[in-house]
Write an enzyme that holds these catalytic residues in place. Structure first.
Site, PDB file in Angstrom:
ATOM      1  N   ASP A 111       2.952 -10.591  -6.725  1.00 49.38           N
ATOM      2  CA  ASP A 111       1.851  -9.640  -6.655  1.00 49.38           C
ATOM      3  C   ASP A 111       0.631 -10.266  -7.328  1.00 49.38           C
ATOM      4  O   ASP A 111       0.756 -10.934  -8.360  1.00 49.38           O
ATOM      5  CB  ASP A 111       2.251  -8.340  -7.363  1.00 49.38           C
ATOM      6  CG  ASP A 111       1.199  -7.266  -7.205  1.00 49.38           C
ATOM      7  OD1 ASP A 111       1.234  -6.543  -6.203  1.00 49.38           O
ATOM      8  OD2 ASP A 111       0.340  -7.143  -8.107  1.00 49.38           O
ATOM      9  N   ILE A 112      -0.543 -10.055  -6.734  1.00 47.23           N
ATOM     10  CA  ILE A 112      -1.775 -10.617  -7.298  1.00 47.23           C
ATOM     11  C   ILE A 112      -2.197  -9.796  -8.514  1.00 47.23           C
ATOM     12  O   ILE A 112      -2.283  -8.565  -8.438  1.00 47.23           O
ATOM     13  CB  ILE A 112      -2.896 -10.617  -6.246  1.00 47.23           C
ATOM     14  CG1 ILE A 112      -2.451 -11.395  -5.001  1.00 47.23           C
ATOM     15  CG2 ILE A 112      -4.175 -11.214  -6.804  1.00 47.23           C
ATOM     16  CD1 ILE A 112      -3.381 -11.255  -3.817  1.00 47.23           C
ATOM     17  N   ASN A 145     -10.850  -6.373  -5.796  1.00 49.94           N
ATOM     18  CA  ASN A 145     -11.363  -5.720  -4.593  1.00 49.94           C
ATOM     19  C   ASN A 145     -12.592  -4.874  -4.899  1.00 49.94           C
ATOM     20  O   ASN A 145     -13.567  -4.865  -4.146  1.00 49.94           O
ATOM     21  CB  ASN A 145     -10.277  -4.839  -3.970  1.00 49.94           C
ATOM     22  CG  ASN A 145      -9.508  -5.547  -2.867  1.00 49.94           C
ATOM     23  OD1 ASN A 145      -9.949  -6.559  -2.350  1.00 49.94           O
ATOM     24  ND2 ASN A 145      -8.359  -5.019  -2.523  1.00 49.94           N
ATOM     25  N   ASP A 197      -9.224  -9.639   1.381  1.00 50.42           N
ATOM     26  CA  ASP A 197      -8.424 -10.137   2.501  1.00 50.42           C
ATOM     27  C   ASP A 197      -8.394 -11.666   2.521  1.00 50.42           C
ATOM     28  O   ASP A 197      -7.373 -12.283   2.850  1.00 50.42           O
ATOM     29  CB  ASP A 197      -8.996  -9.631   3.819  1.00 50.42           C
ATOM     30  CG  ASP A 197      -8.741  -8.138   4.027  1.00 50.42           C
ATOM     31  OD1 ASP A 197      -7.927  -7.573   3.270  1.00 50.42           O
ATOM     32  OD2 ASP A 197      -9.358  -7.554   4.934  1.00 50.42           O
ATOM     33  N   GLU A 234      -0.714  -5.918  -1.357  1.00 49.61           N
ATOM     34  CA  GLU A 234      -0.967  -7.288  -1.801  1.00 49.61           C
ATOM     35  C   GLU A 234       0.310  -7.998  -2.243  1.00 49.61           C
ATOM     36  O   GLU A 234       0.263  -9.094  -2.811  1.00 49.61           O
ATOM     37  CB  GLU A 234      -1.985  -7.294  -2.948  1.00 49.61           C
ATOM     38  CG  GLU A 234      -1.479  -6.748  -4.274  1.00 49.61           C
ATOM     39  CD  GLU A 234      -1.670  -5.250  -4.415  1.00 49.61           C
ATOM     40  OE1 GLU A 234      -1.627  -4.752  -5.552  1.00 49.61           O
ATOM     41  OE2 GLU A 234      -1.843  -4.570  -3.376  1.00 49.61           O
TER      42      GLU A 234
END
Length: 325
Positions: free
Chosen positions: A190-191, A198, A207, A233
């Site tokens: 996971d980021i 974002n 994206d 994500e």
């Protein structure tokens, strides 16, 4: 839908209609996993579910392909009927020439007649061969179209990785092999702080980051592993024939590569802040449900986030954390 805060759009209604109707096992399993792991049904996740399991394009492609195959088979039957009729006519003509030979007709005239019949037969054969070659090319086009359609149905449109449908199929096969004693491990990544990223730079840049993550993941896993988009994500990789230590080594390779990335905003050339990922790793235990394996990965992932992010955590550390608690 209201309980999961899902917008009442036609596409979302279609997804949940199929879910409650029980008409699509893969869709039900995907939604159940998302609910079990408290995943938000955001716009992107809802669209992924629709595109992967409900989108009508597959039906349209199947109908078009059926029509084309029907026409192709009709043409092939006509060619075969013509070939049979031509062959019958040719045998009849040659038989007549033979009968004339027995009757004492001039041999030169018989040879000329026979040559004429053979020339006509050769012309008909060439024409039939050309027709069959054309239909064979059409069949190749249909086969290629079906192959591409199947590939699209198994691919996440944003990242180009395998989607949930392809992931579920791969996991079922990998589980069957693992139950015979082969190791099987999974990593879930996971980021870090992706929502903030974002909010600061926009979903278009977000994206771009997801596509970069997918590229790194694809490059760092092995050729027979499956990198896939799990949802939002979160990305996942299934590693057949890999024990926990091997999976950790690959996960660290991915984590370091991401940390070294420098992202440039395409529209302005601006160099964006570096990003990092957290990764959870677990190994399959013979006989368990795949959902249990992923649940351990998920817990390890959130332990990594709680422990400072930008790190890899395994299920072993889950046991330690539980003992310490």
């Amino acid at each position: 839908m209201a309980e999961q805060r899902i917008a009442p759009t036609p596409a979302n209604f279609a997804v949940w209609f199929h879910y409650f109707a029980g008409s699509h096992d893969d869709l039900r399993n995907a939604i159940d996993l998302l609910i079990d792991h408290n995943r938000p049904f955001d716009v992107r996740t809802n669209q992924d579910l629709f595109d992967t399991y409900v989108a009508p394009q597959a039906g349209a492609v199947a109908f078009e392909t059926s029509e084309r195959l029907h026409a192709l088979m009709g043409a092939a039957k006509e060619f075969l009927a013509t070939a049979i009729a031509d062959n019958h006519s040719q045998m009849q003509a040659i038989s007549e020439v033979a009968d004339q030979g027995k009757a004492g007709v001039d041999p030169k005239a018989l040879v000329a007649q026979l040559m004429s019949e053979l020339a006509r037969a050769a012309t008909r054969a060439t024409r039939l061969e050309a027709g069959f070659a054309e239909k064979t090319r059409e069949l190749d086009v249909i086969r290629d179209s079906l192959s591409k359609s199947e590939e699209r149905a198994r691919t996440d449109t944003l990242t180009g990785l395998a989607n949930r449908r392809a992931l579920d199929e791969f996991l079922r096969k990998a589980q069957a092999t693992a139950d015979w004693g082969e190791p099987l491990s999974v990593l879930l990544l996971d980021i870090d702080h992706f929502k903030t990223f974002n909010d600061n730079f926009g979903h278009g840049v977000g994206d771009q980051v997801l596509r970069l993550m997918a590229k790194v993941l694809r490059e760092k896993v092995r050729a027979h592993d499956l990198p896939a988009r799990y949802g939002g994500e979160e990305l996942i990789a299934v590693l057949p024939d890999a024990d926990l230590a091997t999976c950790v080594e690959i996960a660290e390779r991915i984590r370091r590569a991401i940390a070294d990335c420098r992202i440039t905003r395409r529209s302005t050339g601006e160099v964006l802040p570096s990003i990092s990922i957290s990764i959870g790793v677990a190994q399959y235990r013979s006989g368990e449900a795949i959902s249990d394996l992923i649940e351990r990965c998920d817990r390890a992932l959130y332990l990594a986030k709680g422990g400072g992010r930008n790190r890899v955590v395994t299920e072993i550390e889950l046991d330690r954390a539980g003992a310490a608690g």
